[in-house]
Design a protein around this motif. Structure first.
Motif, PDB file in Angstrom:
ATOM      1  N   TYR A 182       1.863  -8.212 -10.322  1.00  0.00           N
ATOM      2  CA  TYR A 182       1.833  -6.752 -10.342  1.00  0.00           C
ATOM      3  C   TYR A 182       0.751  -6.301 -11.322  1.00  0.00           C
ATOM      4  O   TYR A 182       0.554  -6.907 -12.368  1.00  0.00           O
ATOM      5  CB  TYR A 182       3.187  -6.193 -10.817  1.00  0.00           C
ATOM      6  N   TRP A 183       0.094  -5.196 -10.977  1.00  0.00           N
ATOM      7  CA  TRP A 183      -0.899  -4.593 -11.868  1.00  0.00           C
ATOM      8  C   TRP A 183      -0.449  -3.186 -12.228  1.00  0.00           C
ATOM      9  O   TRP A 183       0.031  -2.433 -11.368  1.00  0.00           O
ATOM     10  CB  TRP A 183      -2.263  -4.524 -11.184  1.00  0.00           C
TER      11      TRP A 183
ATOM     12  N   LEU B 186      -0.733  -2.067  -8.144  1.00  0.00           N
ATOM     13  CA  LEU B 186      -0.759  -2.975  -6.999  1.00  0.00           C
ATOM     14  C   LEU B 186       0.297  -4.053  -7.177  1.00  0.00           C
ATOM     15  O   LEU B 186       0.645  -4.428  -8.282  1.00  0.00           O
ATOM     16  CB  LEU B 186      -2.133  -3.652  -6.862  1.00  0.00           C
ATOM     17  N   TRP B 187       0.767  -4.541  -6.033  1.00  0.00           N
ATOM     18  CA  TRP B 187       1.754  -5.635  -6.021  1.00  0.00           C
ATOM     19  C   TRP B 187       1.304  -6.646  -4.987  1.00  0.00           C
ATOM     20  O   TRP B 187       1.086  -6.304  -3.831  1.00  0.00           O
ATOM     21  CB  TRP B 187       3.136  -5.071  -5.690  1.00  0.00           C
TER      22      TRP B 187
ATOM     23  N   GLU C 246      -0.575 -11.712  -0.222  1.00  0.00           N
ATOM     24  CA  GLU C 246      -0.644 -10.457   0.528  1.00  0.00           C
ATOM     25  C   GLU C 246      -0.418  -9.261  -0.398  1.00  0.00           C
ATOM     26  O   GLU C 246       0.376  -9.332  -1.332  1.00  0.00           O
ATOM     27  CB  GLU C 246       0.437 -10.434   1.618  1.00  0.00           C
ATOM     28  N   GLU C 247      -1.084  -8.153  -0.116  1.00  0.00           N
ATOM     29  CA  GLU C 247      -0.807  -6.910  -0.835  1.00  0.00           C
ATOM     30  C   GLU C 247       0.466  -6.315  -0.256  1.00  0.00           C
ATOM     31  O   GLU C 247       0.521  -5.973   0.926  1.00  0.00           O
ATOM     32  CB  GLU C 247      -1.966  -5.926  -0.689  1.00  0.00           C
ATOM     33  N   ARG C 248       1.495  -6.178  -1.074  1.00  0.00           N
ATOM     34  CA  ARG C 248       2.794  -5.667  -0.614  1.00  0.00           C
ATOM     35  C   ARG C 248       2.886  -4.149  -0.753  1.00  0.00           C
ATOM     36  O   ARG C 248       3.547  -3.497   0.043  1.00  0.00           O
ATOM     37  CB  ARG C 248       3.936  -6.299  -1.408  1.00  0.00           C
ATOM     38  N   ASN C 249       2.281  -3.607  -1.782  1.00  0.00           N
ATOM     39  CA  ASN C 249       2.320  -2.167  -1.957  1.00  0.00           C
ATOM     40  C   ASN C 249       1.290  -1.761  -2.993  1.00  0.00           C
ATOM     41  O   ASN C 249       0.839  -2.589  -3.802  1.00  0.00           O
ATOM     42  CB  ASN C 249       3.714  -1.711  -2.407  1.00  0.00           C
ATOM     43  N   ARG C 250       0.887  -0.495  -2.952  1.00  0.00           N
ATOM     44  CA  ARG C 250      -0.012   0.020  -3.956  1.00  0.00           C
ATOM     45  C   ARG C 250       0.482   1.362  -4.436  1.00  0.00           C
ATOM     46  O   ARG C 250       1.162   2.095  -3.697  1.00  0.00           O
ATOM     47  CB  ARG C 250      -1.443   0.088  -3.453  1.00  0.00           C
TER      48      ARG C 250
END
Lengths: 112, 114
Positions: free
Chosen positions: B33-34, B47-48, B53-57
């Motif tokens: 996580y960022w 970001l996650w 894979e990018e799961r959510n932003r």
């Protein structure tokens, strides 16, 4: 929208006293977490309390959760100067389970 | 067990430049996580990533992007830097995906935009 919001924003106490911080949130949650951040450092996980739990203890820390009032409190007993830090509560955001929201934090100062 | 490591510790850029921040999660952790923490403020979710894979932003413009590598390390890229991008950028990792696990944080990269 702000999901978790701590109260008070700042708290100053003497060593040995107890410190209580509160967190309010808006939407239903699966769990609520408390973190500590020393100045300029990363966050350290303190406690995770699930929505079906009402109280949880870890050493000098006691966390309560009231889902009917959508609030949580963190109690630090017998505070020490080393407890000086910012404390954050964190929950899922409005996009249920997909967005992580930290409150603005409570800045705790423990004076020797 | 080594904790979450971030590099560089400090980064100074000028407006319009591009910045790359790096994060190595705890060994065995697949979720990264960022977060952005502007001075005196709480953390804003950026970001996650999980399993590459990018799961959510979070609610950030597209010039904030990133990726997760096969070894689960991650990179945050910020293009066309603006003064308000000055902040502490924190990376965290967890052993399982989702919000039911504690997150373990690095000490962050302090990004300063001149």
């Amino acid at each position: 929208s702000q999901q978790g919001e701590e109260d008070p924003q700042a708290l100053s106490i003497q060593e040995g006293e107890n410190a209580t911080m509160n967190c309010s949130y808006k939407t239903s949650i699966n769990n609520l977490q408390w973190y500590r951040q020393n100045s300029g450092r990363g966050l350290v996980h303190l406690i995770l309390i699930r929505s079906n739990e009402r109280e949880k203890h870890s050493g000098r820390l006691r966390v309560t959760l009231d889902t009917s009032k959508k609030s949580s409190s963190l109690l630090i007993t017998a505070s020490r100067a080393a407890d000086t830090a910012s404390y954050f509560c964190a929950t899922e955001g409005d996009n249920y389970g997909q967005n992580f929201v930290f409150g603005p934090g409570t800045r705790l100062s423990v004076l020797p | 067990e080594a904790g979450v490591t971030q590099s560089p510790t400090h980064l100074i850029k000028t407006r319009g430049q591009q910045a790359t921040l790096r994060c190595s999660p705890i060994s065995g952790h697949t979720s990264v996580y960022w977060y952005q923490q502007a001075l005196g403020l709480g953390l804003q979710f950026l970001l996650w990533y999980d399993e590459g894979e990018e799961r959510n932003r979070g609610n950030f413009p597209p010039r904030f992007s990133g990726r997760q590598f096969p070894n689960y390390s991650s990179e945050l890229n910020v293009n066309a830097l603006e003064l308000e991008d000055s902040a502490l950028y924190l990376c965290a990792s967890s052993s399982q995906t989702g919000w039911n696990q504690p997150q373990h944080f690095g000490d962050g990269t302090r990004l300063s935009i001149l």
